[in-house]
Design an enzyme around this catalytic site. Structure first.
Site, PDB file in Angstrom:
ATOM      1  N   ARG A   1      46.623   3.262  28.221  1.00  0.00           N
ATOM      2  CA  ARG A   1      45.903   4.507  28.482  1.00  0.00           C
ATOM      3  C   ARG A   1      45.181   4.363  29.817  1.00  0.00           C
ATOM      4  O   ARG A   1      44.644   3.301  30.137  1.00  0.00           O
ATOM      5  CB  ARG A   1      44.896   4.770  27.366  1.00  0.00           C
ATOM      6  CG  ARG A   1      44.135   6.078  27.507  1.00  0.00           C
ATOM      7  CD  ARG A   1      43.113   6.224  26.390  1.00  0.00           C
ATOM      8  NE  ARG A   1      42.264   7.392  26.599  1.00  0.00           N
ATOM      9  CZ  ARG A   1      41.172   7.645  25.883  1.00  0.00           C
ATOM     10  NH1 ARG A   1      40.802   6.805  24.912  1.00  0.00           N
ATOM     11  NH2 ARG A   1      40.453   8.733  26.142  1.00  0.00           N
ATOM     12  N   HIS A   2      45.198   5.417  30.607  1.00  0.00           N
ATOM     13  CA  HIS A   2      44.510   5.404  31.898  1.00  0.00           C
ATOM     14  C   HIS A   2      43.059   4.951  31.756  1.00  0.00           C
ATOM     15  O   HIS A   2      42.468   5.008  30.674  1.00  0.00           O
ATOM     16  CB  HIS A   2      44.546   6.797  32.528  1.00  0.00           C
ATOM     17  CG  HIS A   2      43.909   7.850  31.655  1.00  0.00           C
ATOM     18  ND1 HIS A   2      42.543   7.985  31.518  1.00  0.00           N
ATOM     19  CD2 HIS A   2      44.459   8.801  30.870  1.00  0.00           C
ATOM     20  CE1 HIS A   2      42.268   8.970  30.697  1.00  0.00           C
ATOM     21  NE2 HIS A   2      43.417   9.482  30.274  1.00  0.00           N
TER      22      HIS A   2
ATOM     23  N   TYR B   1      44.724  21.185  25.593  1.00  0.00           N
ATOM     24  CA  TYR B   1      43.627  21.691  24.748  1.00  0.00           C
ATOM     25  C   TYR B   1      43.399  23.189  24.886  1.00  0.00           C
ATOM     26  O   TYR B   1      42.371  23.703  24.440  1.00  0.00           O
ATOM     27  CB  TYR B   1      42.340  20.921  25.047  1.00  0.00           C
ATOM     28  CG  TYR B   1      42.236  19.624  24.289  1.00  0.00           C
ATOM     29  CD1 TYR B   1      41.985  19.614  22.924  1.00  0.00           C
ATOM     30  CD2 TYR B   1      42.394  18.409  24.930  1.00  0.00           C
ATOM     31  CE1 TYR B   1      41.892  18.428  22.216  1.00  0.00           C
ATOM     32  CE2 TYR B   1      42.307  17.213  24.237  1.00  0.00           C
ATOM     33  CZ  TYR B   1      42.055  17.231  22.884  1.00  0.00           C
ATOM     34  OH  TYR B   1      41.961  16.043  22.182  1.00  0.00           O
TER      35      TYR B   1
ATOM     36  N   ARG C   1      45.141  10.831  36.988  1.00  0.00           N
ATOM     37  CA  ARG C   1      44.409   9.717  36.374  1.00  0.00           C
ATOM     38  C   ARG C   1      45.374   8.623  35.918  1.00  0.00           C
ATOM     39  O   ARG C   1      45.040   7.432  35.973  1.00  0.00           O
ATOM     40  CB  ARG C   1      43.540  10.209  35.224  1.00  0.00           C
ATOM     41  CG  ARG C   1      44.251  10.967  34.107  1.00  0.00           C
ATOM     42  CD  ARG C   1      43.209  11.616  33.198  1.00  0.00           C
ATOM     43  NE  ARG C   1      43.721  12.331  32.055  1.00  0.00           N
ATOM     44  CZ  ARG C   1      44.007  13.637  32.046  1.00  0.00           C
ATOM     45  NH1 ARG C   1      43.892  14.349  33.157  1.00  0.00           N
ATOM     46  NH2 ARG C   1      44.421  14.233  30.935  1.00  0.00           N
TER      47      ARG C   1
ATOM     48  N   ARG D   1      39.990  17.392  18.037  1.00  0.00           N
ATOM     49  CA  ARG D   1      40.184  16.216  18.868  1.00  0.00           C
ATOM     50  C   ARG D   1      41.050  15.151  18.202  1.00  0.00           C
ATOM     51  O   ARG D   1      41.760  14.411  18.883  1.00  0.00           O
ATOM     52  CB  ARG D   1      38.825  15.589  19.236  1.00  0.00           C
ATOM     53  CG  ARG D   1      37.957  16.453  20.128  1.00  0.00           C
ATOM     54  CD  ARG D   1      36.684  15.733  20.521  1.00  0.00           C
ATOM     55  NE  ARG D   1      36.990  14.557  21.325  1.00  0.00           N
ATOM     56  CZ  ARG D   1      36.357  13.392  21.218  1.00  0.00           C
ATOM     57  NH1 ARG D   1      35.400  13.226  20.322  1.00  0.00           N
ATOM     58  NH2 ARG D   1      36.691  12.394  21.985  1.00  0.00           N
TER      59      ARG D   1
ATOM     60  N   ASN E   1      46.354  11.232  23.798  1.00  0.00           N
ATOM     61  CA  ASN E   1      47.056  11.853  22.685  1.00  0.00           C
ATOM     62  C   ASN E   1      48.564  11.763  22.792  1.00  0.00           C
ATOM     63  O   ASN E   1      49.255  11.738  21.775  1.00  0.00           O
ATOM     64  CB  ASN E   1      46.591  13.298  22.515  1.00  0.00           C
ATOM     65  CG  ASN E   1      45.215  13.351  21.870  1.00  0.00           C
ATOM     66  OD1 ASN E   1      45.049  12.943  20.734  1.00  0.00           O
ATOM     67  ND2 ASN E   1      44.228  13.834  22.613  1.00  0.00           N
TER      68      ASN E   1
ATOM     69  N   ASN F   1      36.047  11.968  30.473  1.00  0.00           N
ATOM     70  CA  ASN F   1      35.731  11.038  29.381  1.00  0.00           C
ATOM     71  C   ASN F   1      34.229  10.758  29.370  1.00  0.00           C
ATOM     72  O   ASN F   1      33.574  10.811  28.325  1.00  0.00           O
ATOM     73  CB  ASN F   1      36.462   9.712  29.539  1.00  0.00           C
ATOM     74  CG  ASN F   1      37.967   9.799  29.437  1.00  0.00           C
ATOM     75  OD1 ASN F   1      38.677   9.084  30.133  1.00  0.00           O
ATOM     76  ND2 ASN F   1      38.482  10.675  28.582  1.00  0.00           N
TER      77      ASN F   1
ATOM     78  N   GLU G   1      48.927  14.579  28.676  1.00  0.00           N
ATOM     79  CA  GLU G   1      47.977  14.647  27.580  1.00  0.00           C
ATOM     80  C   GLU G   1      48.226  15.886  26.723  1.00  0.00           C
ATOM     81  O   GLU G   1      48.852  16.868  27.177  1.00  0.00           O
ATOM     82  CB  GLU G   1      46.544  14.677  28.155  1.00  0.00           C
ATOM     83  CG  GLU G   1      45.404  14.860  27.167  1.00  0.00           C
ATOM     84  CD  GLU G   1      45.314  13.761  26.131  1.00  0.00           C
ATOM     85  OE1 GLU G   1      46.277  13.612  25.335  1.00  0.00           O
ATOM     86  OE2 GLU G   1      44.297  13.064  26.092  1.00  0.00           O
ATOM     87  N   ARG G   2      47.776  15.851  25.504  1.00  0.00           N
ATOM     88  CA  ARG G   2      47.759  17.043  24.662  1.00  0.00           C
ATOM     89  C   ARG G   2      47.043  18.174  25.410  1.00  0.00           C
ATOM     90  O   ARG G   2      45.998  17.958  26.021  1.00  0.00           O
ATOM     91  CB  ARG G   2      47.030  16.720  23.365  1.00  0.00           C
ATOM     92  CG  ARG G   2      46.736  17.900  22.477  1.00  0.00           C
ATOM     93  CD  ARG G   2      45.914  17.413  21.302  1.00  0.00           C
ATOM     94  NE  ARG G   2      45.448  18.525  20.498  1.00  0.00           N
ATOM     95  CZ  ARG G   2      44.621  18.372  19.455  1.00  0.00           C
ATOM     96  NH1 ARG G   2      44.181  17.170  19.122  1.00  0.00           N
ATOM     97  NH2 ARG G   2      44.240  19.424  18.759  1.00  0.00           N
TER      98      ARG G   2
END
Length: 231
Positions: A8-9, A90, A60, A114, A184, A15, A87-88
């Site tokens: 993961r980045h 949102y 990222r 989340r 995700n 974050n 990423e998922r």
């Protein structure tokens, strides 16, 4: 035995600020940069070598990839970018603060959005600037495939064609793959590899910048998985 490394980045500004990120393109924090350097040093010191990196279209992850490869003296290997590893998405939550949304809908709903498997966020309209169809980097992706918002289940469905058509063929071809992606999309991939149940998935998280090793047999069944640690 095949080894696949997921990463993961490093930590991002969103974050740190506890904001819904999704496909929003945000920078690494200094901590995130440091995490990427440390991941590269750890992979090199423990003897890992790679033939190729698979990553997504978000800076990222791309920046994390560059840092890791520099630490490993592997800047020369191919880096292949896949929008399906993003990423998922949102939806209408993107860029909003978790705390702000929790005041409107409650902590439990924010947790479900989340972490759960099948709870999609409020969807975007196609004329919203946050819809990926308005971003030139996705100009070659059919508009109907681009998400307006996703549950983790929907993210897994998006990632599956990458797994079957790109990841598994590379592994079967004995390529050593480093896969740098977002939380995700990696959770969706890990669910597929580990057969994590829908009920257990909310408790399953992957930390930033920590190499996660999957050992697979010749039929690509999972034999072992573990986080790489300093010796």
């Amino acid at each position: 035995m095949h080894k696949l490394v997921l990463l993961r980045h490093g930590q991002t500004t969103y974050n740190k600020d506890k904001r819904f990120c999704g496909w929003t393109d945000v920078d690494l924090t200094q901590q995130g940069v440091n995490e990427a350097h440390e991941a590269g040093r750890l992979l090199k010191s423990t003897g890992f070598l790679f033939d190729v990196v698979h990553t997504n279209m978000l800076k990222r992850c791309i920046e994390t990839t560059w840092i890791v490869l520099k630490e490993m003296d592997l800047e020369w290997i191919p880096v292949q970018k896949y929008w399906r590893l993003n990423e998922r998405h949102y939806g209408a939550l993107q860029s909003r603060y978790h705390e702000e949304v929790a005041k409107e809908v409650g902590e439990e709903q924010v947790f479900l959005w989340r972490r759960s498997f099948d709870n999609p966020p409020p969807m975007l309209s196609e004329d919203d600037a946050r819809f990926p169809g308005n971003d030139p980097r996705y100009a070659n992706v059919p508009r109907n495939l681009l998400p307006k918002g996703e549950s983790l289940k929907m993210t897994l469905e998006r990632v599956k064609p990458y797994i079957e058509n790109d990841l598994y063929p590379a592994i079967r071809d004995n390529k050593k793959v480093l896969l740098v992606a977002s939380h995700n999309s990696l959770r969706a991939l890990a669910k597929a590899l580990k057969n994590i149940s829908d009920e257990d998935l909310p408790k399953f998280t992957i930390p930033t910048g920590k190499p996660y090793v999957f050992e697979l047999d010749d039929e690509l069944n999972l034999v072992n998985d573990y986080y790489l640690e300093d010796k």
